[in-house]
Design an enzyme around this catalytic site. Structure first.
Site, PDB file in Angstrom:
ATOM      1  N   GLY A  89      39.541 -20.341 -18.197  1.00 40.27           N
ATOM      2  CA  GLY A  89      39.939 -21.640 -17.798  1.00 40.27           C
ATOM      3  C   GLY A  89      40.947 -22.091 -19.048  1.00 40.27           C
TER       4      GLY A  89
ATOM      5  CG  HIS B 247      42.647 -26.969 -26.855  1.00 44.89           C
ATOM      6  ND1 HIS B 247      43.389 -25.924 -26.660  1.00 44.89           N
ATOM      7  CD2 HIS B 247      41.641 -27.068 -25.649  1.00 44.89           C
ATOM      8  CE1 HIS B 247      43.189 -25.513 -25.388  1.00 44.89           C
ATOM      9  NE2 HIS B 247      42.263 -26.156 -24.784  1.00 44.89           N
TER      10      HIS B 247
ATOM     11  CG  HIS C 158      37.850 -28.891 -24.110  1.00 43.33           C
ATOM     12  ND1 HIS C 158      38.632 -29.507 -23.364  1.00 43.33           N
ATOM     13  CD2 HIS C 158      38.391 -27.622 -24.116  1.00 43.33           C
ATOM     14  CE1 HIS C 158      39.367 -28.578 -22.583  1.00 43.33           C
ATOM     15  NE2 HIS C 158      39.312 -27.644 -23.305  1.00 43.33           N
TER      16      HIS C 158
END
Ligand code: 5GP
Ligand code: ZN
Length: 119
Positions: free
Chosen positions: A98, A105, A107
């Site tokens: 995904g 980064h 999440h």
């Protein structure tokens, strides 16, 4: 050179301010901003200012900055008040998992019940 800004990278442009974002925290090495398509009441992305495609390549090249990203993920959770209820830190790695933006980064997700295992 490793870590240099990439011209075609969305998150490099957010780091420089060329693309606007709702920034919630900044350090010398990291920027944290709200996800444009939030999946939870708290959904913040923590990125290093340096460009690496994923968490593993950042950790291999600049482990201190990888640690900064993790520390900031916890700071974001505390700032949003989701540290006590629990939060999740996710690094999608690879298109099959995904990942759509190839600037590493974290999440930070919280503020609602989070299922395990994730979908
Ligand atoms: P990935 O799918 O690579 O793990 O996560 C990329 C995230 O970046 C997605 O959750 C997506 O909603 C978010 N995103 C994509 N474009 C933008 C943008 O222009 N601004 C912000 N703040 N988030 C973005
Ligand atoms: Zn980048």
């Amino acid at each position: 050179m490793a870590g240099e800004p990439q011209e075609d990278c969305l998150f490099c442009k957010i780091v420089t301010g060329d693309i606007p974002a709702t920034v919630v925290r900044e350090t010398e090495t990291t920027v944290a901003f709200r996800d444009i398509n939030p999946q939870a009441p708290t959904h913040v992305l923590v990125v290093p200012r340096v460009h690496y495609p994923d968490a593993a390549s950042l950790a291999a090249a600049e482990p201190a900055v990888a640690a900064d990203v993790l520390r900031e993920a916890a700071e974001v959770a505390a700032q949003d008040g989701v540290d006590a209820s629990g939060f999740r830190v996710v690094f999608n790695t690879g298109a099959g998992a995904g990942q759509t933006v190839f600037h590493v980064h974290a999440h930070v997700l919280g503020g609602r019940g989070l299922q395990w295992p994730p979908g």
